[in-house]
Motif scaffolding. Sequence first.
Motif, PDB file in Angstrom:
ATOM      1  N   PRO A  27       0.799  -1.228   0.000  1.00  0.00           N
ATOM      2  CA  PRO A  27       0.000   0.000   0.000  1.00  0.00           C
ATOM      3  C   PRO A  27       0.830   1.275   0.000  1.00  0.00           C
ATOM      4  O   PRO A  27       0.391   2.301  -0.538  1.00  0.00           O
ATOM      5  CB  PRO A  27      -0.833  -0.126   1.285  1.00  0.00           C
ATOM      6  N   TYR A  62      -9.172   1.359  -2.225  1.00  0.00           N
ATOM      7  CA  TYR A  62      -8.179   0.287  -2.320  1.00  0.00           C
ATOM      8  C   TYR A  62      -8.690  -0.967  -1.611  1.00  0.00           C
ATOM      9  O   TYR A  62      -8.525  -2.086  -2.095  1.00  0.00           O
ATOM     10  CB  TYR A  62      -6.862   0.757  -1.720  1.00  0.00           C
ATOM     11  N   TYR A  66      -5.500   6.224  -7.077  1.00  0.00           N
ATOM     12  CA  TYR A  66      -6.684   6.240  -6.215  1.00  0.00           C
ATOM     13  C   TYR A  66      -6.967   7.626  -5.633  1.00  0.00           C
ATOM     14  O   TYR A  66      -7.858   7.773  -4.800  1.00  0.00           O
ATOM     15  CB  TYR A  66      -6.495   5.244  -5.066  1.00  0.00           C
TER      16      TYR A  66
END
Length: 767
Positions: free
Chosen positions: A268, A284, A509
């Motif tokens: 991440p 996510y 994102y």
Amino acid sequence: MTATLVRFGTKAETLKALEPLLASGKVLPAVHFTVRDWSEDRAEVIGRILRSPWAAGPLAVRSSAQGEDSLLASQAGRFHTSLGVVGRDALERAVERVIASYDGPDGDHQVLVQPQLTNVSASGVACSCDPSSGAPYRVLTWLDGGGTDAVTSGRGEGVRTWYGAVEAVRAGTTRPPVAHLAGVLALVTEVVALTGHDRVEVEFAVTTDGDVVLLQARPLVVQPSEVGARAHSALLGAVADRWADSAANTGKVLGSRPLYGVMPDWNPAEIIGVRPRPLALSLYRRLITDRTWARSRAAYGYRDLTGVPLLVDFAGIPYVDVRASFSSFVPAALPDGLAGRLVDHYTTRLADNLHLHDKVEFTIVLSCNSFDLRRQVAELADHGFGAADRALVRRSLVALTNRLLAPDGAWRRDVRLLERLPTDDDDAGAALTACVEYGALPFAGLARAGFVGVQLLDGLVASGVLSQADRAALLGGLRTVASAITEDFATLDRAAFLERYGHLRPGTYDILSPRYDEAPDLYFDWARGMSPPAGAEVFRPSAAQRRAIRELLREAGFTCTADELLYFIGESIKERERAKFEFTRVLSDVLVTARRTGRSHGFDAEDISYVEIDTLTALRGDASDRAALGRAVESGRGRHAGTRSVLLPPLLLSPEDAWGFELPDLVPNFVTQLRVRAPVADIERGDAPEGAIAFVAGADPGYDWLFARGIRALVTAYGGMNSHMAIRAQELGIPAVMGVGERKFALWRRAEVLDLDCANRMVEVLS
């Protein structure tokens, strides 16, 4: 607050004022003078220095300019320092060099001369708060032994950094890992008290006799944290509790040692950053880490962890549950007992080798057959795995990999599934559902296939069948979606190029990151143009190489042919990049819809970045929506303020890590064998990338535009050898250093010019 006893002035003035008041450290004797003094009577100044009882030994001649250590700007490192100065002539030259480094002829600038310490056991910089965010931490950066400028010059190897939460430091519940640095913490606390400034930075040295020496003190030019020390302490308590709760909730997860990391597996930190806003984090989770990751892995023959979230957030900072990740790499055919012992072995190995946290699939877990699997499995004997265990592990990985490479392998099904991805749904909820099933799910599988392909390719190189040049040629000959961007930028007109690539955005994102088609001039220099890249030759192995590959396949237990292996390697890498490109098109459109929804209710993109995706998709389409969004924005903004104040290590080994930790010295991933000397461009600060070494914290596919702007090299804080940008750099023959870690990234980004030598795995600050 303690009454202010000392007022910050120049470097020399501050040290002189602190010297008689310090109880926790000492200040070296000194002579300081102005540039005017020097120009009017340098002989008198030199005589004054040389009459000092310490003048015979090596001297340190330092800058002490007006405004150098002010409340507005530190200008640290901007002016010259001369060390090891001995003798009258050398002293005169050193003073001249310091004065020459000043801007203009200001006669009030000063020069500071002191004896140079020679009995140093440690030296470095200590801050009363995090110098980046103002968060309430004591931060020590030091080097054991060496000269007193090893840390500040940026040239020292072996530099270490420790963070301790202020409240825990005050309570004595967290301490630096080296005992003699406790005195440095006391020095920082005393400087805070004596100056009345709670944001200060000191340069220090610790002598072999244990004395703490203050070399410099200055205010830190950083905004105060939005979260006070006590509220921050409560946040860290919640982090520790979250660690304990998550560690106890095992379910399908194997292994007995909890461990959490920002870079293993679905990393991440590279994809959404270490402090993503709530919208990015929730997206996510929805697309990848709640269910998709486990469904895909089970379909490829690994242990089924469906229903187990891969991602755990600590105060909003996303971590991968390493035990869950490692459990999901165990072949489904292995019995529970053996599988659990394997996971324990993997987690122990990672905990003992923290620098491998972004290389777990290459160096820690056994997740597929390879040309040296026999050797890797044999090493398990040293960790309590018997012959029957080892044979079963190897057989299961061989069978799993052969199924993957077979004509009906799972990766081919994922290629077909990707074709069903719709790209024109304005309903964010419906678009996300389709994106999961026909975008993220096949991408997750193809990402696994691509990793296996890269590992097998590297195995061919390691075995000597292919050279590094062959590897580069094979990758360079693949016309991936990523490599097509540079080619298409040179050949397509602006409208056609943006029609094809306009949905991409740095920070895939991140709703605050403009798409290519929303800010094309930000990413591309349309006036500059670019010549089409020379067509790369398609790699074709020689007859001898084919024979060698066939022999390797036979010995390792593969059932595919040499041609099938090479086809799989190329296609798996290409399809992984295509899947990422296609599913992020839908994701990008979802972000556009989210922004449009927010605007219709009076909220801008900044506001919506604090809203979780479930809130947006649950809007009812009536008058209650505005109030629901307002509550979500306010709540998310407050939670993210807390997130910004929390600092955690890249690997959480225990709840105590919430209060204090030392950053591990990570091993960067060097891409290509090339070398470049070039200026540094901080891309996130807006520096022009042309002809520079581009610095980007976590380079996702949206940063492909950099390759169309003529960068010389790439450096990232996060990212492994199998990341998108690493593959991309290898394809184009552009040197890169991936996953250097936060400390080295910040240090090298401040340089003007770097020497980046991938073959020798070295990065040197030239200026």
